[in-house]
Design a protein around this motif. Structure first.
Motif, mmCIF file in Angstrom:
data_model
loop_
_atom_site.group_PDB
_atom_site.id
_atom_site.type_symbol
_atom_site.label_atom_id
_atom_site.label_comp_id
_atom_site.label_asym_id
_atom_site.label_seq_id
_atom_site.Cartn_x
_atom_site.Cartn_y
_atom_site.Cartn_z
ATOM 1 N N ARG A 1 0.838 -1.378 0.013
ATOM 2 C CA ARG A 1 -0.105 -0.108 0.203
ATOM 3 C C ARG A 1 0.948 1.327 0.240
ATOM 4 N N ARG A 2 2.082 1.034 0.116
ATOM 5 C CA ARG A 2 3.090 2.306 -0.033
ATOM 6 C C ARG A 2 2.899 2.987 -1.540
ATOM 7 N N PRO A 3 2.994 4.323 -1.460
ATOM 8 C CA PRO A 3 2.846 5.111 -2.791
ATOM 9 C C PRO A 3 3.999 4.653 -3.573
ATOM 10 N N GLY A 4 3.753 4.277 -4.658
ATOM 11 C CA GLY A 4 4.989 3.809 -5.738
ATOM 12 C C GLY A 4 5.534 2.456 -5.243
ATOM 13 N N ALA A 5 5.002 1.622 -4.563
ATOM 14 C CA ALA A 5 5.489 0.418 -4.169
ATOM 15 C C ALA A 5 5.589 -0.366 -5.436
ATOM 16 N N TRP A 6 4.774 -0.531 -6.301
ATOM 17 C CA TRP A 6 5.046 -1.423 -7.620
ATOM 18 C C TRP A 6 5.607 -0.721 -8.790
ATOM 19 N N GLY A 7 6.501 0.556 -8.233
ATOM 20 C CA GLY A 7 7.249 1.136 -9.486
ATOM 21 C C GLY A 7 8.625 0.472 -9.734
ATOM 22 N N ARG A 8 9.254 1.142 -10.541
ATOM 23 C CA ARG A 8 10.869 0.648 -10.603
ATOM 24 C C ARG A 8 11.577 1.356 -9.679
ATOM 25 N N PRO A 9 12.093 0.757 -8.608
ATOM 26 C CA PRO A 9 13.265 1.141 -7.699
ATOM 27 C C PRO A 9 14.534 1.663 -8.535
ATOM 28 N N PRO A 10 15.267 2.385 -7.594
ATOM 29 C CA PRO A 10 16.727 2.822 -8.099
ATOM 30 C C PRO A 10 17.422 1.470 -8.217
ATOM 31 N N VAL A 11 18.174 1.009 -8.997
ATOM 32 C CA VAL A 11 19.007 0.191 -9.268
ATOM 33 C C VAL A 11 20.002 -0.565 -8.130
ATOM 34 N N GLU A 12 20.289 0.580 -7.413
ATOM 35 C CA GLU A 12 21.235 0.122 -6.324
ATOM 36 C C GLU A 12 20.372 -0.127 -5.071
ATOM 37 N N GLY A 13 19.129 -0.057 -4.993
ATOM 38 C CA GLY A 13 18.251 -0.289 -4.090
ATOM 39 C C GLY A 13 17.414 1.073 -3.390
ATOM 40 N N LEU A 14 16.429 1.022 -2.658
ATOM 41 C CA LEU A 14 15.817 2.061 -1.944
ATOM 42 C C LEU A 14 16.789 2.821 -1.066
ATOM 43 N N PRO A 15 16.956 4.096 -0.939
ATOM 44 C CA PRO A 15 17.966 4.715 0.042
ATOM 45 C C PRO A 15 17.806 4.315 1.278
ATOM 46 N N GLU A 16 16.346 4.459 1.841
ATOM 47 C CA GLU A 16 16.295 4.062 3.203
ATOM 48 C C GLU A 16 16.683 2.647 3.760
ATOM 49 N N LEU A 17 16.585 1.760 2.453
ATOM 50 C CA LEU A 17 17.075 0.407 3.130
ATOM 51 C C LEU A 17 18.615 0.196 3.020
ATOM 52 N N ARG A 18 19.142 1.039 2.217
ATOM 53 C CA ARG A 18 20.453 1.109 1.955
ATOM 54 C C ARG A 18 21.078 1.836 3.142
ATOM 55 N N GLU A 19 20.506 2.668 3.657
ATOM 56 C CA GLU A 19 20.739 3.407 4.945
ATOM 57 C C GLU A 19 20.665 2.413 6.204
ATOM 58 N N TRP A 20 19.719 1.641 6.291
ATOM 59 C CA TRP A 20 19.443 0.618 7.283
ATOM 60 C C TRP A 20 20.715 -0.358 7.128
ATOM 61 N N PHE A 21 20.971 -0.928 6.111
ATOM 62 C CA PHE A 21 22.197 -1.794 5.933
ATOM 63 C C PHE A 21 23.259 -1.211 6.355
ATOM 64 N N ALA A 22 23.521 0.062 5.882
ATOM 65 C CA ALA A 22 24.769 0.644 6.370
ATOM 66 C C ALA A 22 25.141 1.023 7.870
ATOM 67 N N ARG A 23 23.858 1.252 8.553
ATOM 68 C CA ARG A 23 23.773 1.450 9.846
ATOM 69 C C ARG A 23 24.227 -0.017 10.646
ATOM 70 N N SER A 24 23.602 -1.054 10.089
ATOM 71 C CA SER A 24 23.811 -2.345 10.711
ATOM 72 C C SER A 24 25.356 -2.715 10.527
ATOM 73 N N VAL A 25 25.826 -2.452 9.504
ATOM 74 C CA VAL A 25 27.394 -2.419 9.499
ATOM 75 C C VAL A 25 28.298 -1.731 10.024
ATOM 76 N N GLY A 26 28.094 -0.281 10.396
ATOM 77 C CA GLY A 26 28.684 0.336 11.107
ATOM 78 C C GLY A 26 30.152 0.860 10.546
ATOM 79 N N GLY A 27 30.825 1.427 11.286
ATOM 80 C CA GLY A 27 32.180 1.995 10.810
ATOM 81 C C GLY A 27 31.980 3.104 9.905
ATOM 82 N N PRO A 28 33.044 3.115 8.875
ATOM 83 C CA PRO A 28 33.008 3.919 7.682
ATOM 84 C C PRO A 28 31.776 3.741 6.667
ATOM 85 N N VAL A 29 31.082 2.972 6.876
ATOM 86 C CA VAL A 29 30.030 2.399 5.764
ATOM 87 C C VAL A 29 28.982 3.400 5.867
ATOM 88 N N THR A 30 28.464 3.753 4.566
ATOM 89 C CA THR A 30 27.601 4.933 4.453
ATOM 90 C C THR A 30 26.482 4.196 3.262
#
Length: 478
Positions: free
Chosen positions: A143-172
């Motif tokens: 039900r999210r707006p645009g949920a069935w659209g084409r995502p950025p090829v690198e992945g959704l920015p919010e999900l990439r940010e979550w993964f970066a935080r879970s790794v930590g250190g210099p990762v962004t």
């Protein structure tokens, strides 16, 4: 009763009653089936969908379900014998082999026959999966707006940010690529970092799926022994010098299959050795979220201590959720990131946006930390139950290390015991095992077994599985 078993039982009942209806005749309504069999509307819908997939019924939106008309007999099978010639052409000079040995991977993916206890599984049993939380997350994601659209090829920015935080250190977030499962991420990393025909250093023993990826890409796995403290740095340095390899694949946390954790004094040494060799370290951080309740604080990923871009980090949500929740990440720093990105785009375009949105909904919900806490406690209980049962009933099987994370135990067989014979005897006794041979890229030091305690229904099945394994060991001469 579990929803899946209800679906199968209802489908069987409906299948047995189809002869009451003429071809094209309408079946009872979904509401009538719900009332008659006292099941949920979802169960009725799934059972009818199963029969439709078998070609026995036809469903028409708004009209109901109808018995399917007899199918036209299938045309005679063609003659495919010509393929033997085409597929058997000499491939000795091929840098990338055309045939792939998937046997080591299929052991942990194949469902055992009914009644067989699954000590061979590589994923959580359904009773350990956060099914309600995943279903709710997927529903909200749709039900999210645009949920069935084409995502950025690198992945959704919010999900990439979550993964970066879970790794930590210099990762962004800029250094994260969202990928479709850890196996896909490892495949992309190896293709990016090593040309066909090149050597690649691997832990010994190690994950068979990674060995299969390497061999399918035409790479030559070179083993580096692992002990109770992880990979041995002196032998790693020797292997780099002898082979000229520019890639080392490792699992520093709860290594598969030994369960070893790379010792603190070895972490910096491993990175330094790789840096001096001008080589990358692929860090497969596959079970960080399957930590046991008594583990204590975990070491950070190697990527969190690597400002120079030596580490290409792989992590995933799959092991802690479901085999079908295939959302993972590749993390890298420097020019290699663009190569990883290009290979992933060419191979898969992108991870489906609804699945990425569902991942965001899941990890951002209160249900996620609750699930991880409950899973951590249950894995400890199961680990202790299996270890205790093995020590009591099978003391001849050496258990050198009881890990505080992951989902399995690694056992050494007595000298002279044939892995294949024991595995076959165990299957006859009703328990599926994972033999140790596929975990070695060269000749193994001894016979081994890997026993999973996460793919079974609970401690009762663990006890029964060990009892069956006892009878199998008694059948096989040592």
């Amino acid at each position: 009763m579990h929803e899946r078993s209800s679906v199968g039982e209802l489908a069987d009942r409906l299948r047995s009653e189809l002869d009451r209806y003429s071809p094209g005749e309408k079946l009872p309504s979904s509401r009538a089936l719900v009332e008659r069999f006292r099941v949920s509307p979802v169960t009725v819908s799934r059972a009818l969908a199963q029969l439709a997939a078998e070609g026995l019924v036809v469903t028409r939106p708004g009209a109901g379900a109808f018995r399917a008309r007899p199918q036209v007999p299938a045309a005679p099978a063609g003659d495919t014998s010509w393929q033997e010639v085409a597929l058997s052409a000499d491939g000795a000079a091929d840098l990338v082999p055309r045939s792939v040995d998937a046997s080591g991977v299929l052991v942990s993916l194949a469902a055992p026959p009914p009644g067989v206890i699954e000590f061979s599984g590589g994923y959580l049993h359904p009773c350990l999966q956060p099914e309600r939380a995943m279903a709710a997350a997927l529903s909200r994601a749709g039900r999210r707006p645009g949920a069935w659209g084409r995502p950025p090829v690198e992945g959704l920015p919010e999900l990439r940010e979550w993964f970066a935080r879970s790794v930590g250190g210099p990762v962004t977030a800029a250094g994260v690529l969202v990928t479709s499962g850890g196996q896909s991420a490892l495949t992309t990393a190896l293709r990016a970092l090593a040309p066909p025909g090149a050597p690649v250093l691997v832990e010994s023993p190690t994950y068979p799926g990674m060995l299969a990826i390497a061999r399918a890409a035409g790479l030559r796995p070179v083993p580096v022994p692992v002990d109770a403290d992880g990979v041995r740095p002196a032998l790693l340095a020797d292997a780099f010098r002898a082979s000229g390899a520019r890639v080392f694949v490792c699992q520093p946390l709860f290594q598969n299959p030994t369960g070893a954790v790379l010792a603190p004094d070895r972490r910096g040494e491993v990175l330094g050795i790789a840096r001096a060799a001008g080589a990358f370290v692929i860090e497969d951080d596959f079970v960080r979220r399957l930590v046991h309740e008594d583990a204590g604080p975990l070491p950070r990923p190697l990527a969190a201590e690597d400002p120079d871009g030596v580490v290409v980090h792989v992590c995933s949500l799959t092991k802690a959720t479901s085999p079908s929740f295939r959302v993972s990440a590749l993390v890298a720093h420097g020019p290699v990131l663009e190569r990883l990105r290009a290979i992933q785009v060419v191979d898969t375009f992108f991870v489906p946006r609804p699945l990425q949105e569902a991942a965001l909904e899941l990890v951002g919900s209160p249900a996620w930390p609750r699930h991880l806490r409950a899973l951590s406690a249950e894995l400890r209980v199961r680990r202790d139950a299996m270890a205790a049962a093995l020590r009591l009933h099978l003391p001849e099987l050496a258990l050198p290390h009881v890990p505080s994370g992951g989902y399995h135990l690694w056992l050494r067989l007595p000298d002279g015991t044939a892995e294949s014979a024991l595995t076959a005897a165990a299957l006859r006794a009703g328990v599926a095992l994972t033999p140790g041979r596929p975990y070695f890229s060269a000749e193994p030091t001894a016979g081994h077994l890997r026993l999973s305690f996460a793919a079974v229904a609970g401690a009762g099945e663990i006890a029964e599985g060990v009892r069956r394994l006892r009878s199998a060991c008694d059948e096989v001469p040592g």
